[in-house]
Every structure is written in structure tokens, then in C-alpha cells.
Scaffold this motif. Structure first.
Motif, PDB file in Angstrom:
ATOM      1  N   PRO A   1       0.778  -1.025   0.074  1.00  0.00           N
ATOM      2  CA  PRO A   1      -0.233   0.128  -0.044  1.00  0.00           C
ATOM      3  C   PRO A   1       1.286   1.403   0.116  1.00  0.00           C
ATOM      4  CG  PRO A   1      -0.649  -1.323   1.703  1.00  0.00           C
ATOM      5  CD  PRO A   1       0.705  -2.275   1.199  1.00  0.00           C
ATOM      6  N   GLY A   2       0.662   2.065  -0.884  1.00  0.00           N
ATOM      7  CA  GLY A   2       1.162   3.555  -1.136  1.00  0.00           C
ATOM      8  C   GLY A   2       1.911   3.786  -2.252  1.00  0.00           C
ATOM      9  N   SER A   3       1.743   2.329  -2.644  1.00  0.00           N
ATOM     10  CA  SER A   3       3.131   2.633  -4.499  1.00  0.00           C
ATOM     11  C   SER A   3       1.869   2.387  -5.481  1.00  0.00           C
ATOM     12  CB  SER A   3       3.429   1.238  -4.257  1.00  0.00           C
ATOM     13  OG  SER A   3       2.740   0.124  -4.109  1.00  0.00           O
ATOM     14  N   TRP A   4       2.156   2.369  -6.494  1.00  0.00           N
ATOM     15  CA  TRP A   4       1.612   2.101  -8.048  1.00  0.00           C
ATOM     16  C   TRP A   4       1.597   1.918  -8.531  1.00  0.00           C
ATOM     17  CZ3 TRP A   4      -2.185   6.229  -9.039  1.00  0.00           C
ATOM     18  CH2 TRP A   4      -2.180   7.452  -7.872  1.00  0.00           C
ATOM     19  N   MET A   5       0.660   0.901  -8.804  1.00  0.00           N
ATOM     20  CA  MET A   5       0.643  -0.057 -10.164  1.00  0.00           C
ATOM     21  C   MET A   5       0.389   0.169 -11.146  1.00  0.00           C
ATOM     22  SD  MET A   5      -1.456  -3.688 -10.382  1.00  0.00           S
ATOM     23  CE  MET A   5      -2.899  -2.876 -11.004  1.00  0.00           C
ATOM     24  N   VAL A   6       0.497   0.031 -12.714  1.00  0.00           N
ATOM     25  CA  VAL A   6       0.218   0.692 -14.410  1.00  0.00           C
ATOM     26  C   VAL A   6      -0.652  -1.014 -14.431  1.00  0.00           C
ATOM     27  CG1 VAL A   6       2.196   0.627 -15.046  1.00  0.00           C
ATOM     28  CG2 VAL A   6       1.015   1.327 -16.685  1.00  0.00           C
ATOM     29  N   LEU A   7      -1.337  -0.455 -15.149  1.00  0.00           N
ATOM     30  CA  LEU A   7      -2.559  -2.208 -15.748  1.00  0.00           C
ATOM     31  C   LEU A   7      -1.807  -1.950 -16.810  1.00  0.00           C
ATOM     32  CD1 LEU A   7      -3.897  -0.497 -13.416  1.00  0.00           C
ATOM     33  CD2 LEU A   7      -6.475  -0.787 -14.735  1.00  0.00           C
ATOM     34  N   SER A   8      -1.100  -3.503 -16.305  1.00  0.00           N
ATOM     35  CA  SER A   8      -1.005  -4.211 -17.987  1.00  0.00           C
ATOM     36  C   SER A   8      -2.098  -5.019 -18.322  1.00  0.00           C
ATOM     37  CB  SER A   8       0.448  -5.710 -17.257  1.00  0.00           C
ATOM     38  OG  SER A   8      -0.607  -6.259 -16.777  1.00  0.00           O
TER      39      SER A   8
ATOM     40  N   GLY B   1      13.207   7.323 -10.000  1.00  0.00           N
ATOM     41  CA  GLY B   1      13.183   6.568  -8.478  1.00  0.00           C
ATOM     42  C   GLY B   1      11.972   6.378  -7.939  1.00  0.00           C
ATOM     43  N   THR B   2      11.039   6.311  -8.898  1.00  0.00           N
ATOM     44  CA  THR B   2       9.843   5.643  -9.071  1.00  0.00           C
ATOM     45  C   THR B   2       9.279   4.321  -8.261  1.00  0.00           C
ATOM     46  OG1 THR B   2       8.751   7.885  -9.755  1.00  0.00           O
ATOM     47  CG2 THR B   2       7.369   6.435  -9.485  1.00  0.00           C
ATOM     48  N   VAL B   3       9.063   3.902  -7.429  1.00  0.00           N
ATOM     49  CA  VAL B   3       8.408   2.091  -7.556  1.00  0.00           C
ATOM     50  C   VAL B   3       7.027   2.487  -8.425  1.00  0.00           C
ATOM     51  CG1 VAL B   3       7.788   0.760  -6.091  1.00  0.00           C
ATOM     52  CG2 VAL B   3       9.183   2.008  -5.057  1.00  0.00           C
ATOM     53  N   LEU B   4       7.239   1.582  -9.467  1.00  0.00           N
ATOM     54  CA  LEU B   4       5.873   1.798 -10.289  1.00  0.00           C
ATOM     55  C   LEU B   4       5.844  -0.125 -10.445  1.00  0.00           C
ATOM     56  CD1 LEU B   4       3.769   3.291 -11.971  1.00  0.00           C
ATOM     57  CD2 LEU B   4       5.258   3.365 -13.799  1.00  0.00           C
ATOM     58  N   HIS B   5       5.629  -0.727  -9.905  1.00  0.00           N
ATOM     59  CA  HIS B   5       4.459  -2.136 -10.117  1.00  0.00           C
ATOM     60  C   HIS B   5       3.974  -2.109 -11.261  1.00  0.00           C
ATOM     61  CE1 HIS B   5       5.890  -2.997  -6.154  1.00  0.00           C
ATOM     62  NE2 HIS B   5       5.161  -2.118  -5.799  1.00  0.00           N
ATOM     63  N   GLU B   6       4.036  -2.858 -11.690  1.00  0.00           N
ATOM     64  CA  GLU B   6       2.924  -3.834 -12.915  1.00  0.00           C
ATOM     65  C   GLU B   6       2.242  -5.041 -13.102  1.00  0.00           C
ATOM     66  OE1 GLU B   6       3.524  -3.810 -18.597  1.00  0.00           O
ATOM     67  OE2 GLU B   6       5.386  -3.846 -17.036  1.00  0.00           O
ATOM     68  N   GLY B   7       0.935  -5.034 -13.316  1.00  0.00           N
ATOM     69  CA  GLY B   7      -0.269  -5.970 -13.113  1.00  0.00           C
ATOM     70  C   GLY B   7      -1.558  -6.043 -13.542  1.00  0.00           C
TER      71      GLY B   7
ATOM     72  N   LEU C   1      -8.778   7.553   0.699  1.00  0.00           N
ATOM     73  CA  LEU C   1      -9.036   8.528   0.116  1.00  0.00           C
ATOM     74  C   LEU C   1      -7.545   9.403   1.427  1.00  0.00           C
ATOM     75  CD1 LEU C   1     -12.478  10.389   1.438  1.00  0.00           C
ATOM     76  CD2 LEU C   1     -11.312   9.528  -0.702  1.00  0.00           C
ATOM     77  N   ALA C   2      -7.545   8.958   1.827  1.00  0.00           N
ATOM     78  CA  ALA C   2      -5.862   9.695   3.189  1.00  0.00           C
ATOM     79  C   ALA C   2      -4.683   8.765   1.847  1.00  0.00           C
ATOM     80  CB  ALA C   2      -5.761   8.689   4.533  1.00  0.00           C
ATOM     81  N   THR C   3      -4.912   7.737   1.966  1.00  0.00           N
ATOM     82  CA  THR C   3      -3.643   6.953   1.350  1.00  0.00           C
ATOM     83  C   THR C   3      -3.432   7.647  -0.500  1.00  0.00           C
ATOM     84  OG1 THR C   3      -4.007   5.058   2.572  1.00  0.00           O
ATOM     85  CG2 THR C   3      -2.016   4.637   0.282  1.00  0.00           C
ATOM     86  N   GLY C   4      -4.351   7.900  -0.970  1.00  0.00           N
ATOM     87  CA  GLY C   4      -4.832   8.707  -2.483  1.00  0.00           C
ATOM     88  C   GLY C   4      -4.607  10.159  -2.249  1.00  0.00           C
ATOM     89  N   LYS C   5      -4.433  10.841  -1.199  1.00  0.00           N
ATOM     90  CA  LYS C   5      -3.843  11.812  -1.288  1.00  0.00           C
ATOM     91  C   LYS C   5      -2.185  12.005  -1.025  1.00  0.00           C
ATOM     92  CE  LYS C   5      -4.795  16.382   2.157  1.00  0.00           C
ATOM     93  NZ  LYS C   5      -5.812  17.206   2.578  1.00  0.00           N
ATOM     94  N   SER C   6      -2.578  11.238  -0.228  1.00  0.00           N
ATOM     95  CA  SER C   6      -0.304  11.497   0.155  1.00  0.00           C
ATOM     96  C   SER C   6       0.407  10.561  -1.258  1.00  0.00           C
ATOM     97  CB  SER C   6      -0.129  10.577   1.485  1.00  0.00           C
ATOM     98  OG  SER C   6       0.038   9.168   1.208  1.00  0.00           O
ATOM     99  N   ALA C   7      -0.422  10.005  -1.633  1.00  0.00           N
ATOM    100  CA  ALA C   7       0.135   9.082  -3.010  1.00  0.00           C
ATOM    101  C   ALA C   7       0.243  10.231  -3.836  1.00  0.00           C
ATOM    102  CB  ALA C   7       0.421   7.939  -3.090  1.00  0.00           C
ATOM    103  N   ALA C   8      -0.893  11.282  -4.083  1.00  0.00           N
ATOM    104  CA  ALA C   8      -0.883  11.862  -5.798  1.00  0.00           C
ATOM    105  C   ALA C   8       0.294  12.414  -6.070  1.00  0.00           C
ATOM    106  CB  ALA C   8      -2.181  13.167  -4.827  1.00  0.00           C
ATOM    107  N   ASP C   9       1.151  13.003  -5.439  1.00  0.00           N
ATOM    108  CA  ASP C   9       2.521  13.651  -5.176  1.00  0.00           C
ATOM    109  C   ASP C   9       3.274  12.961  -6.875  1.00  0.00           C
ATOM    110  OD1 ASP C   9       2.195  16.336  -4.537  1.00  0.00           O
ATOM    111  OD2 ASP C   9       2.663  16.074  -2.894  1.00  0.00           O
ATOM    112  N   THR C  10       3.082  11.652  -5.986  1.00  0.00           N
ATOM    113  CA  THR C  10       4.136  10.929  -6.953  1.00  0.00           C
ATOM    114  C   THR C  10       4.275  10.721  -8.130  1.00  0.00           C
ATOM    115  OG1 THR C  10       4.747   9.191  -5.148  1.00  0.00           O
ATOM    116  CG2 THR C  10       4.660   8.380  -7.378  1.00  0.00           C
TER     117      THR C  10
END
Length: 243
Positions: free
Chosen positions: A102-109, A148-154, A223-232
Motif C-alpha cells: 500500500p502507498g505504491s502505484w501499479m500500471v495496469l497491464s 526512482g519511482t516505485v511503479l509495479h505492473e499488473g 482517501l488518505a492514502t490516495g492524497k499522500s500518493a498523489a504527488d508521486t
């Protein structure tokens, strides 16, 4: 230059703060249904992000609010009618993959459409084998690596909601290949592809899915996690769409 359409999911409204706004258009102003969900402002922002012209859909409506698939995807059709030929979708999702914290991003494959519906009707046979543009995904992955951004794919599983999934349902979704689960995005992707738009989509992984930890699921956490991750995501979008 055609505009890029950008849809903001739950808690990701702060992404709109990065847009130099030229015009704001409420959903009601163009006869689109409004959202009843906290974290969804219900308006379009026309302007620029970095040097790129964009139309930002700040919020969306969902099947679980009682809307049908046509209403859920009306915003995509409206943005396409304004000249948008590329579509970036964001959502808040629960993570099923133990390696995707949680707190990271995933690009959809890819996705699993488990909503039981589609915005398309009749003999509209749209190829979905590359629903999420592979070349565009590669550009985002490269930009994430460079910064240096963590971006998963899944794979994203889209369900109707509004209830969160049970632990048994999460085990089923993991078995059939899902890495994240949410209640949006898949119908918008189908609509965008039917309109000939190039699509990329990103999940903000806001929480562990049911049964992975003992914690109860809570929309305020989303909502809170989305707000904190938005800058990334703002940094990543600025870098890619301004190229």
C-alpha cells in the motif's frame, strides 16, 4: 495538439492542483450525472499539465451508485468529443499481491471485467488484446525508473461494489490472476478503446485487500492514502506527457 484526457479516482483529486486551469465545467453543465462518493468533485478541468494540454475529469460515477454502464462512461465520450485522443485513468485499489505494498502505484497491464456489463451494445467487436497501450506503458516504466519511482505492473480486477470483497473472493481473484481490485476503470477502458483512444491506467494501491491482514477496510483510509500518493503520480505524469 489533441488533449490528453485524465480521470481521477478516489482520493486523487489533489492531482488536479497541478493543472493550470483555463476552464472548469461541472458534470451537470454538460448533462452528466454527478457522483455521490466523497473524494469525487464532479467536474472537468480544461488546461495544461506541464506543457501538455489536458482535460481532467475530477471524479467519476460508478455502477454501485445506481448508474448503468453508459452513464459510467459518459465522461470518456464527452472528453473524446472535445478532441482528446489519449486517455489516462487512475483509481484507488486494494492490493492482492504481497510484493505490491500500500502507498505504491501499479500500471495496469490488463484487466478482468467482473462487473457483468459493458458500455458497448450490438455488433461492436472491439479488440481488447492490448487494451492498455504497451508502448505507452514502457514510456511510463522508463520514466519511473529514471526518477526512482516505485511503479509495479499488473492485472486489475474490476467489480461492481459497493461492498468490499470477502477474503474468499480475494483468494479467488488471486487464483485467476489479479494483482489489485477496485470498482472502476474497466468500463472506461472499454469505452476509450471503442473510440480509438490510446489508454494507460494506474492504480494507487491504498490498502491490503480483505483477509491479507486482520485490519478492516475503510474508505477514509483509501482517501488518505490516495492524497499522500498523489504527488508521486503528478511527477510521473509531468515527465511523460510533456515529452
Amino acid at each position: 495538439m489533441n488533449r490528453i484526457a485524465l480521470v481521477l479516482g478516489s482520493g486523487l483529486g489533489p492531482l488536479a492542483d497541478a493543472v493550470a486551469v483555463e476552464e472548469a465545467v461541472g458534470f451537470a453543465d454538460v448533462e452528466l450525472p454527478g457522483s455521490s462518493v466523497p473524494g469525487h468533485a464532479g467536474r472537468f478541468l480544461i488546461g495544461t499539465l506541464g506543457s501538455a494540454p489536458v482535460i481532467v475529469m475530477q471524479g467519476r460515477v460508478h455502477l454501485y451508485e445506481g448508474h448503468d454502464a453508459a452513464a459510467v462512461t459518459a465522461g470518456v465520450r464527452w472528453m473524446a468529443a472535445q478532441g482528446a485522443d489519449r486517455l489516462i485513468l487512475t483509481n484507488a485499489a486494494g492490493t492482492l499481491n504481497p510484493a505490491f505494498e500500500p502507498g505504491s502505484w501499479m500500471v495496469l497491464s490488463d484487466h478482468l471485467n467482473l462487473t457483468g456489463t459493458s458500455p458497448l451494445h450490438g455488433p461492436e467487436f472491439i479488440d481488447m488484446s492490448t487494451a492498455y497501450d504497451p508502448e505507452w506503458r514502457a514510456v511510463f516504466r522508463a520514466a519511473a525508473s529514471e526518477t526512482g519511482t516505485v511503479l509495479h505492473e499488473g492485472v486489475y480486477a474490476g467489480l461492481r461494489g459497493p461492498q468490499y470483497e470477502t477474503p474468499a473472493e480475494i483468494r479467488m481473484l488471486r487464483t485467476i490472476g489479479a494483482d489489485a481490485v477496485g470498482m472502476s476503470t474497466v468500463l472506461e477502458t472499454i469505452q476509450g478503446r471503442a473510440l480509438g483512444m490510446k489508454v494507460a491506467a494506474f492504480s494507487c494501491l491504498t490498502n491490503w485487500a480483505a483477509g491479507i491482514t486482520p485490519a478492516a477496510l475503510d474508505h477514509q483510509e483509501v482517501l488518505a492514502t490516495g492524497k499522500s500518493a498523489a504527488d508521486t503520480m503528478v511527477r510521473l505524469l509531468r515527465r511523460v506527457i510533456s515529452l
